[in-house]
Design an enzyme around this catalytic site. Structure first.
Site, PDB file in Angstrom:
ATOM      1  N   HIS A  21       0.858  -1.182   0.000  1.00  0.00           N
ATOM      2  CA  HIS A  21       0.000   0.000   0.000  1.00  0.00           C
ATOM      3  C   HIS A  21       0.898   1.237   0.000  1.00  0.00           C
ATOM      4  O   HIS A  21       1.653   1.444   0.945  1.00  0.00           O
ATOM      5  CB  HIS A  21      -0.891   0.001   1.234  1.00  0.00           C
ATOM      6  CG  HIS A  21      -1.742  -1.220   1.352  1.00  0.00           C
ATOM      7  ND1 HIS A  21      -3.038  -1.278   0.858  1.00  0.00           N
ATOM      8  CD2 HIS A  21      -1.489  -2.445   1.885  1.00  0.00           C
ATOM      9  CE1 HIS A  21      -3.540  -2.481   1.091  1.00  0.00           C
ATOM     10  NE2 HIS A  21      -2.617  -3.211   1.706  1.00  0.00           N
ATOM     11  N   HIS A 199      -8.146  -8.540  -0.311  1.00  0.00           N
ATOM     12  CA  HIS A 199      -7.622  -9.005   0.963  1.00  0.00           C
ATOM     13  C   HIS A 199      -8.624 -10.007   1.531  1.00  0.00           C
ATOM     14  O   HIS A 199      -9.814  -9.703   1.650  1.00  0.00           O
ATOM     15  CB  HIS A 199      -7.486  -7.840   1.952  1.00  0.00           C
ATOM     16  CG  HIS A 199      -6.327  -6.920   1.676  1.00  0.00           C
ATOM     17  ND1 HIS A 199      -6.098  -6.373   0.433  1.00  0.00           N
ATOM     18  CD2 HIS A 199      -5.350  -6.450   2.497  1.00  0.00           C
ATOM     19  CE1 HIS A 199      -5.012  -5.601   0.505  1.00  0.00           C
ATOM     20  NE2 HIS A 199      -4.542  -5.629   1.744  1.00  0.00           N
ATOM     21  N   GLU A 202      -6.810 -12.638   6.202  1.00  0.00           N
ATOM     22  CA  GLU A 202      -5.791 -12.026   7.055  1.00  0.00           C
ATOM     23  C   GLU A 202      -6.306 -12.113   8.493  1.00  0.00           C
ATOM     24  O   GLU A 202      -5.837 -12.905   9.292  1.00  0.00           O
ATOM     25  CB  GLU A 202      -5.545 -10.568   6.661  1.00  0.00           C
ATOM     26  CG  GLU A 202      -4.516  -9.876   7.549  1.00  0.00           C
ATOM     27  CD  GLU A 202      -4.378  -8.382   7.275  1.00  0.00           C
ATOM     28  OE1 GLU A 202      -3.394  -7.795   7.757  1.00  0.00           O
ATOM     29  OE2 GLU A 202      -5.250  -7.790   6.602  1.00  0.00           O
ATOM     30  N   ASP A 280       3.546  -5.112   2.479  1.00  0.00           N
ATOM     31  CA  ASP A 280       2.268  -4.590   2.956  1.00  0.00           C
ATOM     32  C   ASP A 280       2.320  -3.085   3.217  1.00  0.00           C
ATOM     33  O   ASP A 280       2.012  -2.287   2.346  1.00  0.00           O
ATOM     34  CB  ASP A 280       1.806  -5.368   4.193  1.00  0.00           C
ATOM     35  CG  ASP A 280       0.303  -5.294   4.425  1.00  0.00           C
ATOM     36  OD1 ASP A 280      -0.388  -4.607   3.650  1.00  0.00           O
ATOM     37  OD2 ASP A 280      -0.187  -5.932   5.372  1.00  0.00           O
TER      38      ASP A 280
END
Length: 339
Positions: A21, A199, A202, A280
């Site tokens: 990100h 996503h 997670e 990430d």
């Protein structure tokens, strides 16, 4: 500990990053610089104070400070500087390609025009390719804690920029916001020719991974760790060759694993899953791409061959063309043979 020769080998190994990100690469030093440039008041007095705040117990703790930090990003120049800072770190880690996420709603909801963020990021991506030789693609992510209506509005804003986008994704708070919530807008994005990622698994349960596959029809799964709790799901991911964009240091920082030596990455490879290594939100989670490779290799005993497999997976799981994938994999194999 990982030895110097191994570290040198991993650093030089050509590799791609598929789960990063860009707002999560905002280092405290740049945060302060941009805050001063734009007259934004921060609730922190120093870089050290910001770093001390990076002690998260869960995903939401992280997101709270993540959105606060993004508030310093105002102009095209800010987004370009952010992107270039990341690409310089990636190049130093041996990264030659990245498919970066960005969150337009994080910016439009605070009054920054959609075009401002994307123009700045694309300018940074273009300069990185010219000056660093790092190629990249941009993936627009919908914030899943917001409404489907908001996601559709964002997709509408993105239409003039379709030629600059590789795909769309789902990020932000996972629990309570299943992929099914966004099945329609993700299909609309696919109908526009965009790739689709999400996503899943997670913090959310294996059921979210099933939804991502069956309802959202994703091209790859971001994270996916909890899929291992479901044997049938794991086998399906293997059979279909679905790429998992795994983020070891993120999992550790957000308490997804109690320690890195029990991280499932090595098990994923043993099961035949197409796992990759990614950072990430590296500014917040304490490690860019190379550190994720090395720390995990040291903790779970990844072999040289497994590291090479991970690097190959990062290219075959990318959204590069088939010809480009073949060329990048050949580069990995040539490097491994020569070193």
């Amino acid at each position: 500990m990982t030895d110097t020769a191994f570290s040198t080998f991993v650093r030089g190994l050509p590799k791609a990053e598929l789960h990063m990100h860009i707002e999560g690469s905002l280092e405290p030093e740049l945060m302060f610089e941009l805050a001063a440039r734009n007259g934004v008041a921060l609730p922190f007095k120093s870089v050290d104070e910001i770093r001390a705040a990076y002690d998260f117990s869960n995903l939401q703790d992280f997101l709270d400070i993540y959105y606060q930090g993004a508030g310093v990003l105002i102009t095209e120049a800010d987004f370009k500087d952010l992107a270039l800072a990341y690409f310089k770190r990636l190049a130093a880690d041996g990264g030659t390609h990245a498919e970066i996420f960005y969150d337009p709603q994080t910016h439009t909801d605070r009054g920054v025009a959609f075009d401002t963020a994307i123009k700045g990021l694309l300018a940074g991506m273009d300069e990185a390719e010219k000056t660093l030789g790092v190629t990249s693609k941009l993936i627009l992510c919908f914030l899943r804690h917001l409404s489907e209506e908001s996601a559709f509005a964002t997709l509408e804003q993105a239409k003039p920029w379709l030629g600059s986008l590789a795909g769309v994704g789902l990020d932000s708070s996972e629990v309570g916001h299943p992929p099914a919530k966004f099945a329609r807008v993700m299909q609309a994005a696919r109908d526009l020719g965009l790739k689709v990622v999400a996503h899943a698994g997670e913090e959310g349960p294996p059921a979210y991974v099933w939804e991502a596959l069956d309802l959202v029809k994703v091209d790859r799964i971001d994270h996916g760790n909890r899929a291992l709790e479901d044997e049938a799901l794991t086998q399906r991911l293997v059979d279909e060759g679905i790429t998992l964009t795994v983020c070891p240091l993120s999992n550790l920082k957000l308490c997804g694993v109690p320690s890195l030596d029990v991280h499932p990455l090595k098990k994923m490879l043993a099961l035949g899953l197409k796992a990759t290594v990614n950072s990430d939100d590296p500014a917040y989670f304490g490690g860019y791409l190379l550190e994720n490779y090395l720390a995990t290799a040291d903790a779970v005993g990844l072999t040289r061959d497994e590291i090479v497999t991970l690097a190959k997976n990062s290219f075959t799981g990318s959204f590069l063309s088939d010809a480009e994938k073949a060329e990048r994999v050949a580069q990995v194999e040539a490097y491994a043979a020569a070193n």
